[in-house]
Design an enzyme around this catalytic site. Structure first.
Site, short mmCIF file in Angstrom:
data_model
loop_
_atom_site.label_atom_id
_atom_site.label_comp_id
_atom_site.label_asym_id
_atom_site.label_seq_id
_atom_site.Cartn_x
_atom_site.Cartn_y
_atom_site.Cartn_z
N GLU A 63 -54.00 -9.09 13.01
CA GLU A 63 -53.22 -10.61 13.56
C GLU A 63 -52.72 -10.19 14.92
O GLU A 63 -51.17 -11.13 14.59
CB GLU A 63 -52.94 -11.31 12.68
CG GLU A 63 -53.89 -11.60 10.98
CD GLU A 63 -53.63 -12.04 10.33
OE1 GLU A 63 -51.83 -12.65 10.72
OE2 GLU A 63 -54.28 -12.30 9.15
N ASN B 40 -58.49 -6.39 13.12
CA ASN B 40 -58.85 -7.43 12.24
C ASN B 40 -58.36 -9.07 12.71
O ASN B 40 -56.87 -8.58 12.74
CB ASN B 40 -58.44 -6.58 10.79
CG ASN B 40 -58.80 -7.52 9.82
OD1 ASN B 40 -60.31 -7.48 9.88
ND2 ASN B 40 -58.27 -8.34 8.63
N HIS C 172 -61.52 -16.51 7.56
CA HIS C 172 -61.52 -17.50 6.23
C HIS C 172 -62.07 -19.15 7.50
O HIS C 172 -61.27 -19.54 7.34
CB HIS C 172 -60.00 -17.72 6.41
CG HIS C 172 -59.72 -16.27 6.11
ND1 HIS C 172 -59.42 -15.60 4.19
CD2 HIS C 172 -59.00 -14.98 6.32
CE1 HIS C 172 -58.92 -14.56 4.63
NE2 HIS C 172 -58.79 -14.57 5.29
N GLU D 60 -62.78 -10.80 5.00
CA GLU D 60 -61.48 -11.95 4.47
C GLU D 60 -62.60 -12.98 3.77
O GLU D 60 -62.19 -13.63 4.01
CB GLU D 60 -60.46 -11.35 4.88
CG GLU D 60 -59.48 -10.51 5.03
CD GLU D 60 -58.25 -10.83 5.47
OE1 GLU D 60 -57.74 -11.42 5.44
OE2 GLU D 60 -57.42 -9.95 6.12
N ASP E 248 -63.78 -16.17 3.15
CA ASP E 248 -63.87 -17.25 1.84
C ASP E 248 -64.46 -18.07 2.44
O ASP E 248 -64.80 -19.38 3.96
CB ASP E 248 -62.74 -17.41 1.12
CG ASP E 248 -61.15 -17.29 2.04
OD1 ASP E 248 -61.24 -17.56 2.99
OD2 ASP E 248 -60.08 -16.94 0.89
#
Ligand code: 9MR
Length: 478
Positions: free
Chosen positions: A172, A214, A251, A280, A282
């Site tokens: 990030e 990432n 996400h 990650e 979702d």
């Protein structure tokens, strides 16, 4: 374990070294897998991990919290369905180095051992990040912080050498929104090269793990942040900085929805010569809508040979950091949701990979406008334009974000001139064409941002070495 300061020759030359050999083997296996006839429903795999493994040796994993490994409903689902683990919090800097130079791996080890004892892959998350820093690190800056960060990378990657499939070396590091700038942080302020320094240190400490960058909000190919990460990876590959993979956190929710160009994003990164992983995943929602989005994500990954695995960010909805959005594949009792069925059937049905584009996309798209485009294209009038610059500086470099605002009549095109201070030079620019890189430098609009309605603005940016302070841009409209 010193930090290499010269480009790694394995990455500058075609000659395969250990990491390159692993990567080309993986590509070969994926290509072979793609040629196989996919399983018929009669003998289709019945778990996510087994099905993913049949799709060219991919993995399907979950983020795991150490304190849940004693919950039998949780471990029943985990052990049955998945073949990869990412520790959700236990490998972060605050967890592994709570006091400077005092390392604790107890909780991370529980997760790593759970995975490796079952032959699963482990994603290390994460070695260098602006967030979840221990207090001592939050209070550091400059060269002391740079050294502490590199020491952390070296010590943790060395401890886990041989056990980690992929490391999120840096997490990030880019800002959200327009401009594609780096995120401001204490690590960023140690110098723009902190990311490559972290990768070189990780490479020296663990030459076999795949080293990944990432981030989130890097799923939509047209977003500035995606483009900025793409350019960084492209630059790293061209200079031999050791990078093997890009993680898209993915996400998804109404504010950051699954984009229809997701497959383009995956294939474009892959075309740079890196693996891509969905790290990650979702998807907030429920029922058929959520299920369809999971299916789309799986199909997009399967369509890109170098999309080597998918990790969901938790096991059951109640385990999620966004539990209110019920974003995962199992309900709180461990029952399979419609999203699970769609995911498994997409994995079982398979999608034949297409070749990645051989030439990277040109142009430099910007984020979608938050308001619709003007219905009548602006025409040039006497209103002109103005420009302001804001700087994110560190010792030896800076990122400049320039805001161009149309005057009373709107613009069809614009040109911004500025004089860089002595010793400063531009290394790259985005959302503008540039002429000159030191002294007097001119930036002009690119195809998609020349038209600015009266009183509205657009932004472009550039990165430079030296000091950028004191620049005063002038704007002329056409
Ligand atoms: O899921 C993690 C949650 O338990 C932590 O409280 C949070 C703190 O930063 O981090 C969450 O995981 C994040 C991951 O490490 C990086 N990408 C975003 C994830 C969700 O915030």
């Amino acid at each position: 374990m010193s930090n290499k300061t010269v480009p790694d020759p394995r990455r500058l030359m075609a000659r395969p070294g250990p990491r390159a050999a692993l990567v080309s083997l993986a590509v070969g296996v994926l290509a072979a897998g793609a040629a196989l006839t996919f399983a018929s429903s009669a003998n289709a795999a019945t778990t996510l991990g087994a099905s993913a493994a049949e799709r060219g040796g991919r993995y399907f994993g979950a983020a795991v919290a150490a304190n849940k490994l004693s919950d039998s409903v949780y471990t029943t689902v985990l052990n049955r369905e998945f073949n990869q683990i990412t520790p959700e919090n236990e490998m972060k800097i605050d967890a592994t180095e709570p006091q400077q130079n005092q390392f604790t791996f107890t909780n991370a080890d529980r997760i790593v051992n759970h995975a490796t004892s079952r032959g699963w892959k482990v994603r290390g998350h994460t070695l260098a990040w602006h967030s979840q820093q221990p207090g001592w690190m939050q209070n550091m800056s400059g060269s002391a912080l740079r050294s502490a960060m590199l020491n952390h990378v070296t010590r943790v990657a060395t401890y886990y050498r041989g056990k980690i499939d992929s490391w999120d070396v840096v997490n990030e590091a880019f800002a959200d929104g327009n401009g594609g700038a780096r995120r401001d942080s204490n690590l960023q302020r140690t110098g723009n090269d902190w990311i490559e320094a972290a990768f070189r240190a990780a490479d020296a400490a663990d030459p076999t793990a795949k080293l990944c960058y990432n981030d989130y909000n890097t799923d939509n190919w047209t977003w500035d942040k995606t483009q900025a990460v793409y350019r960084m990876v492209q630059d790293f590959k061209s200079r031999g900085v050791p990078i093997d993979c890009v993680g898209l956190q993915s996400h998804f929710n109404s504010g950051s929805p699954y984009p229809s160009n997701y497959r383009t994003t995956l294939s474009s990164f892959a075309a740079l010569g890196v693996d891509v992983q969905i790290t990650e995943l979702d998807i907030e929602g429920s029922g058929t809508t959520q299920a369809n989005t999971y299916r789309n994500v799986v199909n997009d990954c399967l369509a890109v040979a170098r999309c080597t695995g998918i990790t969901v960010w938790g096991v059951r909805d109640c385990d999620s950091w966004r539990s209110g959005g019920t974003p995962l594949l199992f309900d709180c009792n461990g029952n399979k949701k419609a999203a699970y069925d769609a995911t498994l059937s997409a994995l079982n049905n398979g999608v034949t990979p297409t070749n990645p584009p051989t030439t990277p996309p040109t142009g430099n798209p910007t984020n979608p406008p938050t308001t619709g485009p003007p219905t009548n294209p602006p025409t040039q009038g006497p209103g002109g334009c103005s420009a302001t610059v804001s700087l994110n500086s560190w010792n030896g470099g800076f990122v400049a974000t320039v805001r161009v605002t149309a005057g009373s009549s709107g613009t069809n095109g614009w040109s911004v001139g500025m004089t860089l201070p002595s010793g400063a030079s531009v290394t790259n620019a985005w959302s503008a064409n540039r002429s000159g890189n030191s002294g007097a430098v001119t930036f002009t609009n690119v195809s998609y941002n020349g038209r600015i309605a009266a009183g509205q603005s657009t932004e472009f940016g550039f990165q430079g070495t030296g000091s950028g302070s004191g620049m005063s841009p002038t704007c002329s409209a056409s």
